[in-house]
Design a protein around this motif. Structure first.
Motif, PDB file in Angstrom:
ATOM      1  N   PRO A  66       0.581  -1.072  -0.049  1.00  0.00           N
ATOM      2  CA  PRO A  66       0.012  -0.048   0.000  1.00  0.00           C
ATOM      3  C   PRO A  66       0.860   1.289  -0.066  1.00  0.00           C
ATOM      4  O   PRO A  66       1.836   1.191   0.571  1.00  0.00           O
ATOM      5  N   GLU A  67       0.300   2.302  -0.544  1.00  0.00           N
ATOM      6  CA  GLU A  67       1.072   3.568  -0.787  1.00  0.00           C
ATOM      7  C   GLU A  67       1.767   3.905   0.631  1.00  0.00           C
ATOM      8  O   GLU A  67       2.571   4.470   0.724  1.00  0.00           O
ATOM      9  N   GLU A  68       0.816   3.926   1.361  1.00  0.00           N
ATOM     10  CA  GLU A  68       1.247   4.573   2.679  1.00  0.00           C
ATOM     11  C   GLU A  68       2.325   3.843   3.476  1.00  0.00           C
ATOM     12  O   GLU A  68       2.928   4.303   4.350  1.00  0.00           O
ATOM     13  N   TRP A  69       2.648   2.663   2.783  1.00  0.00           N
ATOM     14  CA  TRP A  69       4.065   1.859   3.465  1.00  0.00           C
ATOM     15  C   TRP A  69       4.901   1.709   2.366  1.00  0.00           C
ATOM     16  O   TRP A  69       5.966   0.639   2.923  1.00  0.00           O
ATOM     17  N   LYS A  70       5.027   2.420   1.420  1.00  0.00           N
ATOM     18  CA  LYS A  70       5.946   2.181   0.370  1.00  0.00           C
ATOM     19  C   LYS A  70       7.487   2.456   1.002  1.00  0.00           C
ATOM     20  O   LYS A  70       8.359   1.966   0.458  1.00  0.00           O
ATOM     21  N   ALA A  71       7.530   3.356   1.942  1.00  0.00           N
ATOM     22  CA  ALA A  71       8.746   3.649   2.556  1.00  0.00           C
ATOM     23  C   ALA A  71       9.467   2.554   3.198  1.00  0.00           C
ATOM     24  O   ALA A  71      10.673   2.537   3.704  1.00  0.00           O
ATOM     25  N   TRP A  72       8.666   1.482   3.622  1.00  0.00           N
ATOM     26  CA  TRP A  72       9.238   0.354   4.321  1.00  0.00           C
ATOM     27  C   TRP A  72       9.859  -0.461   3.324  1.00  0.00           C
ATOM     28  O   TRP A  72      10.653  -1.478   3.736  1.00  0.00           O
ATOM     29  N   ILE A  73       9.728  -0.489   2.090  1.00  0.00           N
ATOM     30  CA  ILE A  73      10.256  -1.323   0.895  1.00  0.00           C
ATOM     31  C   ILE A  73      11.802  -1.105   1.200  1.00  0.00           C
ATOM     32  O   ILE A  73      12.409  -2.372   1.412  1.00  0.00           O
ATOM     33  N   PRO A  74      12.473   0.009   1.073  1.00  0.00           N
ATOM     34  CA  PRO A  74      13.864  -0.054   0.969  1.00  0.00           C
ATOM     35  C   PRO A  74      14.432  -0.514   2.417  1.00  0.00           C
ATOM     36  O   PRO A  74      15.610  -1.024   2.352  1.00  0.00           O
ATOM     37  N   ILE A  75      13.829  -0.471   3.478  1.00  0.00           N
ATOM     38  CA  ILE A  75      14.095  -0.790   4.870  1.00  0.00           C
ATOM     39  C   ILE A  75      14.292  -2.085   4.915  1.00  0.00           C
ATOM     40  O   ILE A  75      15.427  -2.821   5.435  1.00  0.00           O
ATOM     41  N   ASN A  76      13.395  -2.967   4.280  1.00  0.00           N
ATOM     42  CA  ASN A  76      13.634  -4.677   4.261  1.00  0.00           C
ATOM     43  C   ASN A  76      14.907  -4.813   3.380  1.00  0.00           C
ATOM     44  O   ASN A  76      15.631  -5.922   3.873  1.00  0.00           O
ATOM     45  N   TYR A  77      15.683  -4.244   2.447  1.00  0.00           N
ATOM     46  CA  TYR A  77      16.430  -4.406   1.718  1.00  0.00           C
ATOM     47  C   TYR A  77      17.717  -3.975   2.423  1.00  0.00           C
ATOM     48  O   TYR A  77      18.804  -4.752   2.730  1.00  0.00           O
ATOM     49  N   ASP A  78      17.605  -2.841   3.217  1.00  0.00           N
ATOM     50  CA  ASP A  78      18.930  -2.147   3.876  1.00  0.00           C
ATOM     51  C   ASP A  78      19.229  -2.891   5.060  1.00  0.00           C
ATOM     52  O   ASP A  78      20.313  -2.938   5.504  1.00  0.00           O
ATOM     53  N   PHE A  79      18.115  -3.555   5.615  1.00  0.00           N
ATOM     54  CA  PHE A  79      18.561  -4.325   6.872  1.00  0.00           C
ATOM     55  C   PHE A  79      19.657  -5.421   6.650  1.00  0.00           C
ATOM     56  O   PHE A  79      20.622  -5.545   7.493  1.00  0.00           O
ATOM     57  N   PHE A  80      19.846  -5.799   5.461  1.00  0.00           N
ATOM     58  CA  PHE A  80      20.819  -6.822   5.112  1.00  0.00           C
ATOM     59  C   PHE A  80      22.083  -6.258   4.666  1.00  0.00           C
ATOM     60  O   PHE A  80      23.001  -7.075   4.412  1.00  0.00           O
ATOM     61  N   LYS A  81      22.168  -5.052   4.563  1.00  0.00           N
ATOM     62  CA  LYS A  81      23.380  -4.408   4.197  1.00  0.00           C
ATOM     63  C   LYS A  81      23.957  -3.733   5.577  1.00  0.00           C
ATOM     64  O   LYS A  81      24.979  -3.856   5.972  1.00  0.00           O
ATOM     65  N   ASP A  82      23.165  -3.076   6.385  1.00  0.00           N
ATOM     66  CA  ASP A  82      23.737  -2.347   7.442  1.00  0.00           C
ATOM     67  C   ASP A  82      22.263  -2.572   8.455  1.00  0.00           C
ATOM     68  O   ASP A  82      21.541  -1.436   8.550  1.00  0.00           O
ATOM     69  N   GLU A  83      22.490  -3.220   9.554  1.00  0.00           N
ATOM     70  CA  GLU A  83      21.509  -3.556  10.679  1.00  0.00           C
ATOM     71  C   GLU A  83      21.225  -2.309  11.405  1.00  0.00           C
ATOM     72  O   GLU A  83      20.101  -1.896  11.653  1.00  0.00           O
TER      73      GLU A  83
END
Length: 97
Positions: A66-83
């Protein structure tokens, strides 16, 4: 197709999704510093087993987030680069209550 976990998971971390994942690609249960869970994009086999068991409806196919949670998409990827940086992003998007 990639699955992501969005804001409704923050401070909930129910773990039902972890229990049903056949490849153990959901992380964050073992670290008390993590306020949410994360799906590893390279390990996920897109089986969708996690999506229907989430009690807060926080898991989405990336394209269907959902549009309201699109900002969380990169967070899911970034966690595995820099917790640590990702934990700071979570705190910024959803400050501790």
């Amino acid at each position: 197709m990639t699955y992501i976990i969005a804001e409704p998971c923050v401070d909930v971390k129910d773990g039902a999704c972890v229990d049903v994942c056949p490849v153990d690609c959901i992380y964050g249960m073992d670290n008390e510093n993590d306020r949410m869970l994360y799906i590893h994009p390279d390990e996920c086999i897109d089986c969708a087993a996690c999506e229907p068991v989430c009690p807060v409806n926080a898991i989405f196919v990336e394209e269907d987030t959902p549009e309201e949670w699109k900002a969380w998409i990169p967070i899911n990827y970034d966690f595995f680069k820099d917790e640590d940086a990702t934990r700071a992003q979570v705190d910024e998007l959803k400050p501790r209550g």
